[in-house]
Every structure is written in C-alpha cells, then in structure tokens.
Design a protein around this motif. Structure first.
Motif, PDB file in Angstrom:
ATOM      1  N   ASP A   1       0.814  -1.217   0.000  1.00  0.00           N
ATOM      2  CA  ASP A   1       0.000   0.000   0.000  1.00  0.00           C
ATOM      3  C   ASP A   1       0.845   1.263   0.000  1.00  0.00           C
ATOM      4  OD1 ASP A   1       1.031  -0.032   2.551  1.00  0.00           O
ATOM      5  OD2 ASP A   1      -0.902   0.281   3.566  1.00  0.00           O
ATOM      6  N   GLY A   2       2.154   1.119  -0.090  1.00  0.00           N
ATOM      7  CA  GLY A   2       3.059   2.265  -0.116  1.00  0.00           C
ATOM      8  C   GLY A   2       3.622   2.657   1.226  1.00  0.00           C
TER       9      GLY A   2
ATOM     10  N   VAL B   1       9.678   8.156   3.885  1.00  0.00           N
ATOM     11  CA  VAL B   1       9.331   9.118   2.832  1.00  0.00           C
ATOM     12  C   VAL B   1      10.287  10.307   2.870  1.00  0.00           C
ATOM     13  CG1 VAL B   1       7.577  10.784   2.099  1.00  0.00           C
ATOM     14  CG2 VAL B   1       6.916   8.432   2.661  1.00  0.00           C
ATOM     15  N   GLU B   2      10.526  10.855   4.057  1.00  0.00           N
ATOM     16  CA  GLU B   2      11.435  11.998   4.149  1.00  0.00           C
ATOM     17  C   GLU B   2      12.832  11.622   3.699  1.00  0.00           C
ATOM     18  OE1 GLU B   2      14.193  14.912   5.267  1.00  0.00           O
ATOM     19  OE2 GLU B   2      14.187  12.929   6.230  1.00  0.00           O
ATOM     20  N   ALA B   3      13.264  10.405   4.037  1.00  0.00           N
ATOM     21  CA  ALA B   3      14.603   9.959   3.637  1.00  0.00           C
ATOM     22  C   ALA B   3      14.719   9.853   2.120  1.00  0.00           C
ATOM     23  CB  ALA B   3      14.902   8.610   4.279  1.00  0.00           C
TER      24      ALA B   3
ATOM     25  N   ARG C   1       4.668   6.677  -3.920  1.00  0.00           N
ATOM     26  CA  ARG C   1       3.726   5.777  -3.260  1.00  0.00           C
ATOM     27  C   ARG C   1       3.730   5.994  -1.750  1.00  0.00           C
ATOM     28  NH1 ARG C   1       5.871   0.782  -3.795  1.00  0.00           N
ATOM     29  NH2 ARG C   1       3.973  -0.156  -2.953  1.00  0.00           N
ATOM     30  N   GLY C   2       4.913   6.216  -1.189  1.00  0.00           N
ATOM     31  CA  GLY C   2       5.004   6.469   0.244  1.00  0.00           C
ATOM     32  C   GLY C   2       4.326   7.766   0.635  1.00  0.00           C
ATOM     33  N   LEU C   3       4.513   8.805  -0.184  1.00  0.00           N
ATOM     34  CA  LEU C   3       3.886  10.091   0.105  1.00  0.00           C
ATOM     35  C   LEU C   3       2.371   9.966   0.059  1.00  0.00           C
ATOM     36  CD1 LEU C   3       4.401  13.098   0.681  1.00  0.00           C
ATOM     37  CD2 LEU C   3       4.391  13.478  -1.801  1.00  0.00           C
TER      38      LEU C   3
ATOM     39  N   LEU D   1       4.742  14.278  -8.849  1.00  0.00           N
ATOM     40  CA  LEU D   1       4.893  12.831  -8.765  1.00  0.00           C
ATOM     41  C   LEU D   1       3.543  12.171  -9.004  1.00  0.00           C
ATOM     42  CD1 LEU D   1       7.195  12.539  -5.622  1.00  0.00           C
ATOM     43  CD2 LEU D   1       7.857  12.443  -8.015  1.00  0.00           C
ATOM     44  N   PRO D   2       3.486  11.157  -9.850  1.00  0.00           N
ATOM     45  CA  PRO D   2       2.199  10.541 -10.191  1.00  0.00           C
ATOM     46  C   PRO D   2       1.520   9.929  -8.974  1.00  0.00           C
ATOM     47  CG  PRO D   2       4.037   9.209 -10.999  1.00  0.00           C
ATOM     48  CD  PRO D   2       4.614  10.511 -10.537  1.00  0.00           C
ATOM     49  N   GLY D   3       0.255  10.327  -8.753  1.00  0.00           N
ATOM     50  CA  GLY D   3      -0.535   9.766  -7.667  1.00  0.00           C
ATOM     51  C   GLY D   3      -0.210  10.295  -6.306  1.00  0.00           C
TER      52      GLY D   3
END
Length: 543
Positions: A68-69, A86-88, A115-117, A162-164
């Motif tokens: 799910d990211g 995500v920040e990394a 995906r993480g964002l 970024l896509p999505g």
C-alpha cells in the motif's frame, strides 16, 4: 562458558542446548541483539549519507515498503516509519549530488517516494490518533515539515508532480514540538530522555551543551548520534566509532536503540530463572549489579534510569542469588503506583508488574523486607487489578500485544499479591487467553506469533492453579507452534517504531516451552511438576 543450565527431566537436550546458546550470546555480544528499524535507518539516509552503508540503507527502505506504499504494521504503527522513509527518499532525491552511486537508481527511488507520500497523506487525512510510541508527537510534525520543504524544492526546480502523490500534506499538530523547541531555546533544564530523539529536535538542540555522547552514543540512538555528529562536522571520534560499529554489526540498516546490554540481560535472566532454566551466571550477575546506581539502571548509555529496567535487574539478581535492596525503586513511587520515570506521560502496566515482582521478592525473602515493602506490594497489586480491562486482559505502552502485558501482570500478581487482590483478576485473564486462542493453536494480536503464544502459555501455567482439562488442551495445541525454531520474530516492542529484542523474545519462548513440556509430557507420571525456581518454587497440578 560461566553459565550453569538447570537440566530438568522432560525438557530434552534440545531445550537445554538452546538455553546454553542463548546465555553464550548474552556474554559474547554485550551490545545486545535488536532488529533493524525503518525509522532509524531512514534518519541515517537523510542525515548521514556520508556514513558507510548508505546504499544498503536505501535498498533496505525500498525492500521494506508495503504493497500500500507504507512502511510498518497496520494501523497507527505505520505512521512514524512511513514518515521517516518518505522523508529519507525525498532527501536523497533533492541532493545536488546523489550520494549513492552504487545504490538504487533514481528510477527506483521516485516511484517509491511517490507511493510512500500518498500513503502518508492518506494516514494523516484519516486523523487517527498518534501511536503511543516514544516521541511520536515530536517525530511526525518534524518530518512532515521536512517533507514539505522537499516538495517545495522540487516545485522550485521545475520537477513534474509525482504521479498519484499529493503536492501538500495535511496539517499536523505541532504544539508539542513547538513547546519543546521553545523550552530548548530558553536554556532551562529538559528531561534527558529527549536526547533519544535528538534528530528531530531542530537547531535549538544544537546549542545544548549538556548533550554529549556516552560510550560514543547520544541517547543510545544511531539517529540521534548521527544528527549530533553532523552538526559538529563529523569530528568527535567516539561518536563516529559508535556509528561505524553499529553499521558494521547490522550491515547497513540500524536499530532504534543500541546497546541494550542491561535491558537484554535482565529480562532474559529473569525470564529463564523464573522457570528454573538457569542457575547463577557469575560474570553476568556481577555486570548487572554494577549497572545499578542510586536511581537504578538504564536501558542504554545516555538514557535515564527507569523503574522498568531497574525492576527487572533487581528481580533477576534476586532470583540468581545476589539480592540487592530495591531502595532505588522508591524514586519512582507516585503513591498509587510507580512511574517508569519522573514526568512520564501516562502509566505502564508492565513497569508496575515488574516493580511488584522486585519488591514482592524482597518483602517475602529478606529480613526487613516485609516491613519496608509489603504495603507497597499490596498497593501496586491493587492498582494492577483496578486497571485490568473488562474482558480480562491488560494492554501497555511498551508493547503492541496485550498478551505481553497480560503475562507480566498475571505472573506478578499470582506470585506476590495477596490472594484476595489477585485471584479474581488472574482468573479473568486466564479465561480471556483461553477464549482468544486461534485455530492454529497460537495467539496473537494480528495473527499467531510464537512470541505471543509464549506469553499466553505463561498466563495459563503461571497461575498456581490446578490445571483444568480446557487449559491442558489449549497448551497441548500451543506446543507445536512453540517448538518451531524461529530466527526472526515480528516486531512488537515499542521504541520510536516497533522492534524486536531478539534474545528477550527467545527467552520467553524457551520458558513457555519448558512450562508446556512439563504439563503435556510430565516426567515419570508425576502429579506435580515444579516450574518456579528457588525460594519461590511453586507447583503446577497436572492431575
């Protein structure tokens, strides 16, 4: 090998060998064995790209991302590791000169970051509560602020969306972080436990002269140490040596807290000695005794002493024939119960259960212990009874599973509380455990795990009651999953994200296996099988 293993009929050479191996590891690897942390590893990717193992840390983050990211387990526990990862990844993407030429390609980092964002955006938009893990209310606003700055940088550089993924994250409550930043800027004293999360405290922390490495570590944390070292140009050799050693031991990714010497040894030895699986271990006993100061013992260098580690240390020493007066615990006495440390936000079931064991042993077995500690024992026992959940379980802030908290409470109450305080609470806990056994014979919050199955078996067999047919059948069904040799365990313990203290979990499994074997295959048909050690020896009725 200085450990003496207590062999017992019915346990088998395999169990004795496993205990011997565990004790050897305690002596041979004093830093402790802890699982790697997505949160902590992400902080090194962001703040210490100059440290060896950077490509391996990036690859680890990509490998651990879920479908799910997000990173981490379901629910609120995913928030902190996802924010860190995500920040990394964005920190790596916005660097003018990528620091990892041999690591994952940018073409792999961009979709993982997107995906993480998106996963982080969904979690923040849901508005659910913060996980009750250390410094979560500081970590999440600090990292979302950094992520916002990275997104702005990409926009300014003309990077396409970024896509999505969202362009802006939902707002996060910053009141606690802003309050800590204000306090740091005033120069007034702050709790030393904050240094464990030094990496998110910002510029105000850099001017605090009282922050310094102890045995090379700031707050027993690789991330905190790396942030402190980065502010000083990487010059202090002890801190750099600490980081290099941690990275070398773990192959790139790092744990949240290391070393955990006193924590690991006290929990492991207390667990094994409780069921008679280990006799005094001279070298380890001496080192545990040396770890006790006027306010008790700390988990790791740079962390404050706390009632939990202190209690486990005192209890292990007492069970191994080296009792130390538990007067240091009185520093944490709040009247109705004990805090883990002064100024703690909230209460801990398991800390109070461990205090009950430490004080209860001394109240029962030392010359003036009853006079000094018996009233506190009764008071803590009453508090534990009163905070039991209606369904019979306990839950705690230091572990994700109620089976851990319930086992801690039941073992302490059954051994040391007055029967009029403990009996009904213990019986309710046993019924809850019986009612929640899974079809595969194990127990677990999300699914069956060997660790949680071990705690459930300890509840069923640690209550000093005649064993009913339903209990015996539940233990029989649990024996097969308990006897599976497992090198990795799901992370269930609370630090900045969830982790596994490997040897502590292994000791819990071995103790439960010993108890289960004694009941399901009693030696020579005996009706009573001893499962407690030393002066607190008790009997399980198998008839």
């Amino acid at each position: 090998m200085t450990a003496a293993i207590v062999a017992r009929a019915g346990q088998g050479p395999a169990l004795a060998g496993a205990v011997g191996e565990l004790l050897a590891l305690l002596e041979r690897e004093p830093h402790g064995q802890v699982s790697s942390s997505v949160y902590e590893t992400g902080r090194l990717v962001a703040d210490a790209p100059w440290l060896s193992g950077h490509p391996e840390r990036l690859a680890y983050l990509l490998r651990r991302q879920g479908d799910d990211g997000s990173w981490g387990p379901t629910g609120g526990y995913a928030l902190v590791p996802t924010a860190s990862a995500v920040e990394a990844l964005f920190a790596e993407l916005v660097r003018a000169e990528p620091s990892s030429r041999a690591g994952p390609a940018r073409s792999a980092l961009v979709p993982a970051a997107a995906r993480g964002l998106a996963a982080l955006d969904r979690r923040l938009a849901d508005g659910g509560p913060m996980p009750d893990t250390p410094a979560a209310d500081l970590i999440v606003p600090a990292l979302t602020t950094r992520i916002g700055a990275h997104l702005a940088h990409l926009d300014d550089a003309g990077h396409p969306p970024l896509p999505g993924a969202p362009r802006v994250l939902p707002p996060v409550d910053r009141r606690r972080l802003d309050g800590v930043s204000t306090l740091l800027a005033t120069g007034r004293p702050v709790p030393s436990k904050l240094w464990h999360a030094y990496e998110v405290l910002g510029p105000a922390a850099a001017g605090r002269t009282e922050v310094a490495p102890i045995d090379g570590a700031v707050g027993a944390s690789p991330a905190a140490t790396a942030a402190w070292l980065g502010q000083r140009g990487g010059a202090p050799r002890a801190a750099r040596a600490y980081l290099d050693a941690v990275v070398a031991r773990h192959g790139g990714p790092v744990p949240c807290c290391t070393p955990i010497t006193t924590f690991e040894r006290s929990w492991t030895l207390a667990t094994l000695s409780r069921v008679g699986l280990v006799a005094p271990v001279p070298g380890l006993v001496a080192e545990l005794a040396a770890a006790l100061g006027p306010e008790g013992a700390a988990t790791g260098p740079g962390l404050p002493a706390d009632a939990d580690t202190t209690s486990a240390t005192l209890y292990a020493l007492a069970r191994l024939g080296h009792p130390v007066d538990p007067v240091s615990l009185l520093h944490y006495d709040l009247g109705s119960h004990f805090c883990t440390w002064q100024g703690e936000d909230g209460d801990s079931i398991t800390t109070n259960a461990h205090v009950l064991e430490a004080l209860g042993w001394h109240a029962r077995h030392t010359r003036d212990g009853a006079e000094r500690y018996a009233a506190r024992v009764t008071r803590i026992a009453g508090w534990l009874r009163d905070v039991q959940r209606p369904d019979g379980r306990w839950a705690d802030r230091w572990h994700a599973s109620p089976y851990y908290a319930t086992s801690c409470a039941v073992l302490a109450l059954a051994a040391y509380a007055p029967s009029e305080v403990a009996d009904a609470a213990v019986d309710r806990a046993v019924e809850w455990v019986l009612d929640t056994q899974r079809d595969d014979g194990g127990w677990g919050r999300w699914s069956s795990t060997v660790e949680e199955t071990a705690y459930a078996v300890q509840v069923l067999l640690g209550v000093r009651r005649p064993i009913r047919p339903r209990v015996r059948e539940a233990v029989r069904r649990a024996l097969e999953p308990l006897c599976i040799e497992q090198t990795e365990h799901p992370s269930l313990w609370h630090d900045k994200d969830l982790y596994t203290p490997v040897l502590i979990v292994r000791a819990a499994v071995l103790a439960a296996r010993q108890m289960a074997l004694a009941v399901t295959d009693p030696p020579r048909g005996d009706t009573f099988v001893p499962v407690h050690h030393g002066a607190d020896q008790g009997m399980i009725t198998t008839a």
